[in-house]
Design a protein around this motif. Structure first.
Motif, PDB file in Angstrom:
ATOM      1  N   GLU A   1     -12.004  36.407  70.923  1.00 45.56           N
ATOM      2  CA  GLU A   1     -10.434  35.868  70.679  1.00 45.56           C
ATOM      3  C   GLU A   1      -9.821  36.552  71.346  1.00 45.56           C
ATOM      4  O   GLU A   1      -8.500  36.048  71.967  1.00 45.56           O
ATOM      5  N   LEU A   2     -10.407  37.375  72.028  1.00 45.88           N
ATOM      6  CA  LEU A   2     -10.242  37.830  73.535  1.00 45.88           C
ATOM      7  C   LEU A   2      -9.710  37.063  74.908  1.00 45.88           C
ATOM      8  O   LEU A   2      -8.892  37.201  75.611  1.00 45.88           O
ATOM      9  N   GLN A   3     -10.915  36.274  73.894  1.00 43.18           N
ATOM     10  CA  GLN A   3     -10.945  35.341  75.438  1.00 43.18           C
ATOM     11  C   GLN A   3      -9.292  33.611  75.207  1.00 43.18           C
ATOM     12  O   GLN A   3      -8.922  33.815  76.273  1.00 43.18           O
ATOM     13  N   ALA A   4      -9.676  33.955  73.627  1.00 43.30           N
ATOM     14  CA  ALA A   4      -8.563  32.942  74.006  1.00 43.30           C
ATOM     15  C   ALA A   4      -7.272  33.805  73.414  1.00 43.30           C
ATOM     16  O   ALA A   4      -5.809  32.826  74.534  1.00 43.30           O
ATOM     17  N   GLY A   5      -7.412  35.133  74.000  1.00 41.91           N
ATOM     18  CA  GLY A   5      -5.585  35.713  73.985  1.00 41.91           C
ATOM     19  C   GLY A   5      -5.425  35.474  75.483  1.00 41.91           C
ATOM     20  O   GLY A   5      -4.378  35.971  75.756  1.00 41.91           O
TER      21      GLY A   5
ATOM     22  N   VAL B   1     -14.640  39.009  82.616  1.00 45.98           N
ATOM     23  CA  VAL B   1     -14.403  40.023  83.344  1.00 45.98           C
ATOM     24  C   VAL B   1     -12.617  40.362  82.642  1.00 45.98           C
ATOM     25  O   VAL B   1     -12.189  39.342  81.652  1.00 45.98           O
ATOM     26  N   ARG B   2     -11.756  41.543  82.709  1.00 46.90           N
ATOM     27  CA  ARG B   2     -10.602  41.802  82.636  1.00 46.90           C
ATOM     28  C   ARG B   2      -9.583  40.906  83.185  1.00 46.90           C
ATOM     29  O   ARG B   2      -9.508  41.045  84.165  1.00 46.90           O
ATOM     30  N   THR B   3      -8.532  39.891  82.853  1.00 43.48           N
ATOM     31  CA  THR B   3      -7.799  39.036  83.335  1.00 43.48           C
ATOM     32  C   THR B   3      -5.845  40.548  83.354  1.00 43.48           C
ATOM     33  O   THR B   3      -6.875  41.821  83.071  1.00 43.48           O
ATOM     34  N   ALA B   4      -5.472  40.434  84.267  1.00 44.34           N
ATOM     35  CA  ALA B   4      -4.295  40.755  84.356  1.00 44.34           C
ATOM     36  C   ALA B   4      -3.604  41.498  82.924  1.00 44.34           C
ATOM     37  O   ALA B   4      -3.619  42.950  82.984  1.00 44.34           O
ATOM     38  N   LYS B   5      -3.650  40.723  82.669  1.00 46.50           N
ATOM     39  CA  LYS B   5      -3.045  40.870  80.994  1.00 46.50           C
ATOM     40  C   LYS B   5      -4.016  42.153  80.240  1.00 46.50           C
ATOM     41  O   LYS B   5      -3.287  42.829  79.503  1.00 46.50           O
TER      42      LYS B   5
ATOM     43  N   ILE C   1     -11.212  45.859  67.840  1.00 42.85           N
ATOM     44  CA  ILE C   1     -10.460  44.977  68.980  1.00 42.85           C
ATOM     45  C   ILE C   1     -10.210  45.272  70.777  1.00 42.85           C
ATOM     46  O   ILE C   1     -10.543  44.375  71.685  1.00 42.85           O
ATOM     47  N   LYS C   2      -9.588  46.062  70.073  1.00 41.68           N
ATOM     48  CA  LYS C   2      -9.405  46.409  72.178  1.00 41.68           C
ATOM     49  C   LYS C   2     -10.729  47.402  72.487  1.00 41.68           C
ATOM     50  O   LYS C   2     -10.519  47.821  73.652  1.00 41.68           O
ATOM     51  N   ARG C   3     -11.718  48.389  71.238  1.00 42.86           N
ATOM     52  CA  ARG C   3     -12.945  48.671  71.844  1.00 42.86           C
ATOM     53  C   ARG C   3     -13.533  47.702  72.014  1.00 42.86           C
ATOM     54  O   ARG C   3     -14.155  48.279  73.483  1.00 42.86           O
ATOM     55  N   ALA C   4     -13.983  46.523  71.744  1.00 42.03           N
ATOM     56  CA  ALA C   4     -14.542  45.495  72.650  1.00 42.03           C
ATOM     57  C   ALA C   4     -13.475  45.055  73.629  1.00 42.03           C
ATOM     58  O   ALA C   4     -14.887  45.093  74.685  1.00 42.03           O
ATOM     59  N   LEU C   5     -12.105  45.506  74.083  1.00 47.50           N
ATOM     60  CA  LEU C   5     -11.475  45.170  75.467  1.00 47.50           C
ATOM     61  C   LEU C   5     -12.136  45.961  77.035  1.00 47.50           C
ATOM     62  O   LEU C   5     -12.421  46.580  77.832  1.00 47.50           O
ATOM     63  N   LEU C   6     -12.178  47.569  76.173  1.00 45.20           N
ATOM     64  CA  LEU C   6     -12.885  48.306  76.546  1.00 45.20           C
ATOM     65  C   LEU C   6     -13.962  48.579  77.524  1.00 45.20           C
ATOM     66  O   LEU C   6     -14.021  49.168  78.440  1.00 45.20           O
ATOM     67  N   MET C   7     -14.734  47.483  76.786  1.00 45.24           N
ATOM     68  CA  MET C   7     -16.213  47.677  77.068  1.00 45.24           C
ATOM     69  C   MET C   7     -16.692  46.339  78.212  1.00 45.24           C
ATOM     70  O   MET C   7     -17.641  46.556  78.308  1.00 45.24           O
ATOM     71  N   VAL C   8     -15.776  45.574  78.480  1.00 47.73           N
ATOM     72  CA  VAL C   8     -15.391  44.145  79.541  1.00 47.73           C
ATOM     73  C   VAL C   8     -15.382  45.276  80.654  1.00 47.73           C
ATOM     74  O   VAL C   8     -14.438  45.885  80.951  1.00 47.73           O
TER      75      VAL C   8
ATOM     76  N   GLY D   1     -18.745  39.602  69.246  1.00 47.94           N
ATOM     77  CA  GLY D   1     -18.895  37.993  69.842  1.00 47.94           C
ATOM     78  C   GLY D   1     -17.674  36.989  69.701  1.00 47.94           C
ATOM     79  O   GLY D   1     -16.602  36.703  70.103  1.00 47.94           O
ATOM     80  N   MET D   2     -17.337  37.153  68.162  1.00 45.96           N
ATOM     81  CA  MET D   2     -16.410  36.883  67.830  1.00 45.96           C
ATOM     82  C   MET D   2     -15.067  37.536  68.333  1.00 45.96           C
ATOM     83  O   MET D   2     -13.617  37.016  68.615  1.00 45.96           O
ATOM     84  N   MET D   3     -14.539  38.841  68.622  1.00 43.75           N
ATOM     85  CA  MET D   3     -13.870  39.450  69.201  1.00 43.75           C
ATOM     86  C   MET D   3     -14.046  39.048  70.358  1.00 43.75           C
ATOM     87  O   MET D   3     -13.057  39.049  71.529  1.00 43.75           O
TER      88      MET D   3
END
Length: 244
Positions: free
Chosen positions: A62-66, A8-12, A28-35, A57-59
């Motif tokens: 990275e999104l989870q770590a960020g 799930v996407r966080t507030a950030k 990586i932003k495209r990957a965030l859009l798919m969540v 998977g790697m992206m």
């Protein structure tokens, strides 16, 4: 990465999607859009474009770590903070209006800390849903375009292979035809040479036979002439003797 995990996407992450921030770009932003908070990683991976699928998977890591996304299961375990009840602000007494900057004017700092209303939250939700739908539509359009390009490339490759195979077959047929014509010409030349040799041999035999016949006839003529001469001489001697 586990295919059953749901991100799930966080507030950030929501701020990044709503263009309030611009820290991410590209794949990586495209990957965030798919969540979307409901699809598993396996389902998201299946929907992703082939060019994005190998590094998805790697992206996600990275999104989870960020701090842009988090595991939905871990989100459920975090205790929710209890928000204090909204403080009631007593109504202000009627006072003559004063221009900003005049002495005695009280500035209202509560506006900056006012809690969002249900209407504002609903509007934000609608915006987020619209952004999500737009992102999904763009992802589908990109996937369709990539699939179309892949099919076109495969079709062009197949056509090139077919053209190359047809050209190879044509070249082989022309080479075989040229070899057959060369062999036929060779056999014809050999037959013609043999015929010439046979004709020359026969002509030579005929010439030899004609020459032999001519020589034989000449010898016979000479013999006959000699015999006639001898006969004439004998007859002349006989006449002479008879006359004597």
């Amino acid at each position: 990465m586990d295919d059953k995990i749901i991100f799930v996407r966080t507030a950030k992450g929501e701020d990044e999607i709503r263009s309030k921030t611009a820290h991410l770009s590209g794949d990586i932003k495209r990957a965030l859009l798919m969540v979307d908070g409901s699809a598993t990683f396996g389902e998201v991976s299946k929907r992703a474009a082939p060019s994005l699928r190998s590094n998805l998977g790697m992206m996600m890591k990275e999104l989870q770590a960020g701090g842009y996304i988090q595991n939905k299961a871990s989100q459920a375990e975090v205790p929710k903070m209890v928000m204090p009840a909204k403080m009631s602000v007593p109504p202000k007494l009627s006072a003559p209006l004063k221009k900003p900057g005049e002495a005695g004017v009280e500035l209202d700092f509560t506006a900056a800390f006012r809690a969002p209303t249900p209407e504002m939250m609903a509007a934000e939700a609608v915006k987020a849903e619209a952004a999500k739908s737009k992102a999904e539509a763009e992802a589908k359009a990109r996937q369709a375009a990539e699939e179309k390009a892949r099919l076109a490339a495969e079709e062009a490759k197949l056509k090139a292979q077919q053209d190359a195979e047809a050209a190879r077959r044509k070249a082989e047929q022309e080479a075989a035809k040229a070899r057959e014509e060369a062999e036929r010409a060779k056999q014809q030349a050999a037959a013609e040479a043999k015929a010439r040799e046979e004709a020359e041999r026969r002509a030579k035999q005929e010439a030899d036979a004609a020459r032999a016949r001519a020589e034989q006839e000449a010898a016979q003529a000479r013999a006959e002439l000699e015999a006639a001469k001898l006969k004439a001489e004998a007859e002349a001697k006989a006449r002479q003797a008879a006359e004597e």
